[in-house]
Design an enzyme around this catalytic site. Structure first.
Site, short mmCIF file in Angstrom:
data_model
loop_
_atom_site.label_atom_id
_atom_site.label_comp_id
_atom_site.label_asym_id
_atom_site.label_seq_id
_atom_site.Cartn_x
_atom_site.Cartn_y
_atom_site.Cartn_z
N THR A 92 0.19 -1.41 -0.06
CA THR A 92 -0.24 0.18 0.24
C THR A 92 1.10 1.06 0.05
OG1 THR A 92 -2.36 -0.72 1.47
CG2 THR A 92 -1.83 1.04 1.64
N ASN A 113 5.72 -0.70 3.54
CA ASN A 113 4.39 -0.27 4.72
C ASN A 113 5.86 0.47 5.52
OD1 ASN A 113 2.32 -0.06 2.97
ND2 ASN A 113 2.16 -2.25 3.71
N HIS A 322 -8.12 -9.20 2.72
CA HIS A 322 -7.22 -9.73 3.45
C HIS A 322 -7.69 -10.85 4.69
CE1 HIS A 322 -3.26 -7.73 3.44
NE2 HIS A 322 -3.73 -6.72 2.54
N HIS A 499 -0.92 -9.67 -0.26
CA HIS A 499 -0.10 -8.92 -1.58
C HIS A 499 1.70 -8.86 -1.77
CE1 HIS A 499 -0.62 -5.52 0.35
NE2 HIS A 499 -2.11 -5.67 0.35
ZN ZN Z 1 -3.09 -2.09 -0.11
ZN ZN Z 2 -3.34 -4.74 1.59
#
Ligand code: ZN
Ligand code: ZN
Length: 558
Positions: A92, A113, A322, A499
């Site tokens: 993300t 992240n 998720h 992912h």
């Molecule tokens: Zn994401």
């Molecule tokens: Zn995610």
């Protein structure tokens, strides 16, 4: 007579168009809008990111969509059907950053992240900034800013080009998805604090929340949306695009015995993070849409005569993916409802600012694979990687070889080596990297391993090595990079999905343009996500973001 009237009508319409368009000097047939060479600009730019949206969802749920949401963007806008991320990891933070900076982690520095910080020896979060504090909250989630992002965004360039007159605001449930798109110079970014059910910001942007934000929070919409069970919008038998509701690939909420509808949110929220549970429901999208509309209204966006830019990211599809996976009734219901929220947002903008005055794009920050356990049941090679096993085996072997593990951390599929000890022991760093790579390459579930030395001395132009190189930042990344086999995910629960890989199930996302200067059409030509910001810069006649490596999409920009 009738015919003469209509001819006269046509003439007066043409005159009216000429009168409105300062660049039209003579009465000639209007040129295609993309050929306008003046410095005309839209009044508002709307950047929409759907967290974890796969491109195939457009087609899979097409028959269930209404006319004013996704279908409107496809039927009236331009659909780049073959848009891919061009780096790993497809997470993300890097995803949102790459959309708006037009470059990859190699340049913008948001390598994941959160990552192991080589200088401090601690893990840092991509939007973390300990120099600021929360506004509207006392929670640590307020200590957020774009300070870790090393380049400008298209939103920054718009602000600079207008001498800071353009207003830029970022909105999302996830802090990183609000902050990174809005850039360094944003007027504001707002994200959701589930401990209080409110939208918050940080002192990076402001000293206190504007009255309209406090008023919005006082409506307690999160609480209201969670006061009812989550039921399917349509009768459940119509969800034929998904697996049966009761299947073993979905996570069971605390307080429930099966992963099935209805989800009793009023009952289960206490056991599942209180008002945070809205993130894992379609009502998280509804709340985001409500707040985005309120932002445009209260900040008079698109009304000042200078181009404004709102970035909106819908985070709930990611939380739902998720928890339940791409083939769940939950995710299908989420998209059917998101389509309605999107329709409301588009209709609001069309009515308030006008389609011809608004340039809108929609994309995703990454996609997602099927749940590996489901693939295994279909006899498709897939699995779960046990990262602890990888690191334990590696450390043991390194200890034997060098009398020290030499390993500081294994994070985001990267090995961080202890350069201090390597120097003290007068070891050759690239030879140490090589032995790490050789050891990891022999482990199960590993597809390929690349060392920093290899990346620094070679230029890869295609395949997963190219994507690994574009995700490698010399200042921040580890010394050895690992890629797992297709459809293998790291240390994850046996339900739901995650992912991050270089494979198309993670890289292939939708990309839609709509509104100002956008002709209707579609293309299956490959474009990269980094091309989006370059295209926006060309459409807006402004500078590319300063680290931009993408190219304008030729069929959108003449
Ligand atoms: Zn994401
Ligand atoms: Zn995610």
């Amino acid at each position: 007579m009738k015919r003469i009237t209509s001819v006269l009508c046509l003439v007066s319409i043409t005159f009216a168009i000429s009168a409105q368009n300062p660049s039209a000097k003579t009465m000639v047939a209007p040129k295609p809008v993309s050929a306008i060479s003046s410095n005309a600009k839209p009044k508002l730019v709307v950047g929409i990111v759907i967290d974890q949206m796969r491109y195939d969802y457009i087609y899979r749920f097409w028959d269930k969509f209404g006319n004013d949401g996704f279908k409107k963007l496809v039927n009236e806008g331009f659909f780049c059907r073959n848009t891919n991320y061009n780096y790993v990891p497809t997470y993300t933070g890097p995803g949102h950053t790459s959309i708006y900076t037009g470059t990859t982690p190699a340049v913008h520095g948001i390598i994941a992240n959160d990552w192991y910080d080589k200088t401090s020896g601690k893990d840092i979060y991509c939007a973390q900034d300990n120099a600021v504090s929360g506004v509207g909250t006392t929670a640590p989630e307020g200590k957020r800013s774009p300070v870790n992002m090393l380049t400008t965004t298209i939103t920054d360039e718009l602000r600079i080009s207008s001498n800071m007159k353009s207003k830029v605001i970022g909105v999302a449930l996830k802090d990183r998805s609000a902050i990174l798109p809005a850039g360094h110079t944003a007027n504001a970014a707002y994200w959701y604090d589930g401990s209080i059910g409110s939208f918050i910001s940080s002192t990076y942007y402001m000293k206190e929340l504007p009255t309209w934000v406090s008023d919005f929070n006082k409506k307690e919409l999160a609480k209201k949306y969670l006061s009812q069970p989550w039921n399917t919008l349509l009768p459940i038998e119509q969800y034929t695009e998904s697996l049966p509701d009761d299947n073993k690939y979905e996570t069971i909420l605390k307080g429930e015995t099966k992963p099935t509808f209805p989800h009793n949110l009023p009952e289960t929220q206490k056991l599942n993070g209180g008002l945070n549970i809205i993130r894992t429901t379609p009502f998280g999208n509804t709340l985001t849409k409500d707040f985005a509309i309120e932002t445009i209204k209260s900040e008079n966006m698109g009304k000042s005569g200078t181009t404004d830019f709102i970035t909106v990211s819908f985070s709930s599809p990611d939380y739902i993916g998720h928890a339940y996976g791409p083939n769940s009734v939950e995710q299908e219901d989420d998209y059917i409802r998101l389509d309605k929220d999107l329709a409301e947002l588009i209709n609001f903008i069309d009515a308030q600012i006008g389609k011809s005055n608004t340039l809108l794009f929609l994309t995703a920050d990454h996609a997602a694979p099927e749940v590996p356990n489901y693939l295994m049941d279909l006899k498709i090679p897939s699995g779960y990687v046990h990262e602890k096993k990888i690191i334990d085996t590696l450390k043991k072997q390194m200890q034997k070889l060098y009398g020290d593990t030499l390993v500081l951390s294994y994070h985001n599929q990267q090995v961080f080596l202890n350069h201090k000890v390597i120097n003290e022991k007068k070891l050759n760093l690239s030879l140490v990297e090589e032995s790490v790579a050789e050891l990891i390459q022999t482990l199960p579930d590993v597809a390929e391993v690349l060392t920093a030395t290899t990346l620094n001395n070679n230029q890869f132009t295609e395949g997963s090595r190219y994507l690994m190189q574009k995700g490698y930042n010399a200042r921040r990344s580890g010394d050895v990079l690992v890629n797992y086999l297709p459809a293998y995910i790291d240390d994850y629960s046996p339900t739901g999905t995650t992912h991050g890989s270089p494979y198309s199930y993670d890289t292939h996302v939708p990309l839609l343009f709509y509104g100002w200067n956008i002709k209707q059409g579609s293309s299956s030509e490959q474009v990269y996500i980094t091309d989006l910001a370059a295209t926006m810069a060309m459409l807006l006649n402004i500078q590319f973001p300063n680290g931009c490596t993408g190219k304008p999409i030729s069929f959108l920009v003449k």
